[in-house]
Design a protein around this motif. Structure first.
Motif, PDB file in Angstrom:
ATOM      1  N   ILE A  76       0.855  -1.185   0.000  1.00  0.00           N
ATOM      2  CA  ILE A  76       0.000   0.000   0.000  1.00  0.00           C
ATOM      3  C   ILE A  76       0.894   1.239   0.000  1.00  0.00           C
ATOM      4  O   ILE A  76       1.851   1.333   0.779  1.00  0.00           O
ATOM      5  CB  ILE A  76      -0.930   0.011   1.227  1.00  0.00           C
ATOM      6  CG1 ILE A  76      -1.831  -1.229   1.208  1.00  0.00           C
ATOM      7  CG2 ILE A  76      -1.782   1.270   1.247  1.00  0.00           C
ATOM      8  CD1 ILE A  76      -2.745  -1.331   2.401  1.00  0.00           C
ATOM      9  N   VAL A  77       0.568   2.184  -0.878  1.00  0.00           N
ATOM     10  CA  VAL A  77       1.361   3.409  -0.992  1.00  0.00           C
ATOM     11  C   VAL A  77       1.064   4.336   0.179  1.00  0.00           C
ATOM     12  O   VAL A  77      -0.091   4.489   0.591  1.00  0.00           O
ATOM     13  CB  VAL A  77       1.056   4.121  -2.322  1.00  0.00           C
ATOM     14  CG1 VAL A  77       1.863   5.406  -2.451  1.00  0.00           C
ATOM     15  CG2 VAL A  77       1.346   3.184  -3.496  1.00  0.00           C
ATOM     16  N   MET A  78       2.103   4.957   0.701  1.00  0.00           N
ATOM     17  CA  MET A  78       1.920   5.890   1.808  1.00  0.00           C
ATOM     18  C   MET A  78       1.154   7.122   1.315  1.00  0.00           C
ATOM     19  O   MET A  78       1.559   7.771   0.343  1.00  0.00           O
ATOM     20  CB  MET A  78       3.263   6.322   2.389  1.00  0.00           C
ATOM     21  CG  MET A  78       3.139   7.227   3.606  1.00  0.00           C
ATOM     22  SD  MET A  78       4.739   7.719   4.278  1.00  0.00           S
ATOM     23  CE  MET A  78       5.337   8.785   2.970  1.00  0.00           C
ATOM     24  N   PRO A  79       0.043   7.498   1.959  1.00  0.00           N
ATOM     25  CA  PRO A  79      -0.750   8.636   1.486  1.00  0.00           C
ATOM     26  C   PRO A  79      -0.191   9.969   1.973  1.00  0.00           C
ATOM     27  O   PRO A  79       0.757  10.021   2.772  1.00  0.00           O
ATOM     28  CB  PRO A  79      -2.122   8.372   2.102  1.00  0.00           C
ATOM     29  CG  PRO A  79      -1.805   7.657   3.371  1.00  0.00           C
ATOM     30  CD  PRO A  79      -0.583   6.826   3.107  1.00  0.00           C
ATOM     31  N   LEU A  80      -0.809  11.052   1.478  1.00  0.00           N
ATOM     32  CA  LEU A  80      -0.463  12.377   1.976  1.00  0.00           C
ATOM     33  C   LEU A  80      -0.901  12.519   3.428  1.00  0.00           C
ATOM     34  O   LEU A  80      -1.827  11.865   3.873  1.00  0.00           O
ATOM     35  CB  LEU A  80      -1.146  13.453   1.129  1.00  0.00           C
ATOM     36  CG  LEU A  80      -0.767  13.519  -0.362  1.00  0.00           C
ATOM     37  CD1 LEU A  80      -1.666  14.529  -1.069  1.00  0.00           C
ATOM     38  CD2 LEU A  80       0.700  13.887  -0.532  1.00  0.00           C
ATOM     39  N   SER A  81      -0.230  13.404   4.122  1.00  0.00           N
ATOM     40  CA  SER A  81      -0.633  13.692   5.505  1.00  0.00           C
ATOM     41  C   SER A  81      -1.115  15.127   5.668  1.00  0.00           C
ATOM     42  O   SER A  81      -1.709  15.474   6.687  1.00  0.00           O
ATOM     43  CB  SER A  81       0.531  13.435   6.468  1.00  0.00           C
ATOM     44  OG  SER A  81       1.667  14.230   6.114  1.00  0.00           O
ATOM     45  N   GLU A  82      -0.867  15.975   4.669  1.00  0.00           N
ATOM     46  CA  GLU A  82      -1.308  17.369   4.699  1.00  0.00           C
ATOM     47  C   GLU A  82      -2.256  17.614   3.518  1.00  0.00           C
ATOM     48  O   GLU A  82      -1.948  17.227   2.391  1.00  0.00           O
ATOM     49  CB  GLU A  82      -0.111  18.319   4.620  1.00  0.00           C
ATOM     50  CG  GLU A  82       0.908  18.132   5.729  1.00  0.00           C
ATOM     51  CD  GLU A  82       0.359  18.507   7.091  1.00  0.00           C
ATOM     52  OE1 GLU A  82      -0.546  19.380   7.151  1.00  0.00           O
ATOM     53  OE2 GLU A  82       0.823  17.936   8.097  1.00  0.00           O
TER      54      GLU A  82
END
Length: 266
Positions: free
Chosen positions: A169-175
């Motif tokens: 799973i690709v790491m998503p945005l956090s902002e």
């Protein structure tokens, strides 16, 4: 036993009461082989009175009458030859090709990735310095829904005799702050694009099923997912339109409250 009907003449000839059964002879039938032709009473011709005589044949064959032949113990032999002997192979698998199995695993990964992004959105809007509880709850529920979709596909994979293979799973945005659009509108537009992308992936999965003549998989995707995707796209499109109207600032807070109360009521 089969029943046949034939025409017979009067039982009596010229008033001869003793001529009830003058002649016994086999009556050929076009529907039966010679070995199965029954013996039938044939009445001598007499007056004008006519009626039907029903006769039975114990040796009649249904094959010639119906034209439908089903030999279960003969036809099942072919299936018995296909039963796997290895304990590592599925016993339930039938007409489920490798391409469909791989495509289902890819869709599981899509659902988990989208769920991961929604979960990141939930964490962002739940921050104390953002504090948009309606949006936070909406994206949390959306994350759980996408994860549920992945689990439904996993259950289906096992049901058809495939093997679930989870991928990275690709790491998503956090902002999700956006200088021009604002965080709420930007996040909702991103959600709209994710729903449309998910729909495209589902349609690709259905196409793979169609190319491999897997009618059951096609019906499963259409009935379980596609209608729900149309509803989700419509709802999020309305949210995007509303956020564009209210702009940034105080209007977003009112939208968030509306969304929070709407989600609680639902």
């Amino acid at each position: 036993m089969s029943l046949q009907a034939t025409r017979a003449l009067s039982l009596f000839k010229n008033g001869d009461d003793g001529a009830l059964f003058r002649l016994l002879s086999p009556v050929p039938s076009p529907f039966l082989p010679c070995s199965a032709r029954p013996s039938t009473v044939r009445f001598p011709r007499g007056g004008n009175e006519r009626f039907l005589v029903v006769w039975a044949s114990k040796g009649a064959s249904n094959r010639q009458l119906s034209g439908v032949v089903f030999e279960p113990f003969e036809e099942v032999k072919r299936e018995l030859d296909l039963v796997p002997t290895s304990p590592h192979l599925s016993l339930a698998r039938q007409k489920y090709c490798d391409q469909c199995e791989s495509a289902v695993n890819e869709q599981i990964n899509v659902e988990y990735n989208v769920s991961y992004v929604y979960h990141a959105m939930y964490a962002y809007f739940d921050r104390d310095n953002v504090a948009l509880k309606g949006l936070a709850k909406f994206f949390k529920d959306s994350s759980e829904e996408e994860r549920e979709h992945a689990e439904i596909l996993m259950e289906y994979q096992n049901k058809r005799g495939g093997k679930v293979k989870l991928q990275s799973i690709v790491m998503p945005l956090s902002e999700f702050d956006h200088e021009d659009k604002g965080e709420a509108l930007y996040a909702m537009e991103l959600a709209l694009c994710l729903e449309k992308l998910t729909t495209e992936k589902l349609l690709s999965l259905q196409k793979v099923a169609e190319q491999n003549h897997d009618v059951q998989l096609m019906d499963f995707i259409e009935s379980r997912f596609l209608a729900e995707q149309v509803e989700s796209i419509k709802k999020i499109s309305e949210y995007v339109a509303q956020l564009k109207r209210v702009g940034k600032g105080h209007g977003v807070w009112h939208f968030d409250q509306m969304l929070l109360h709407e989600e609680v009521a639902a």
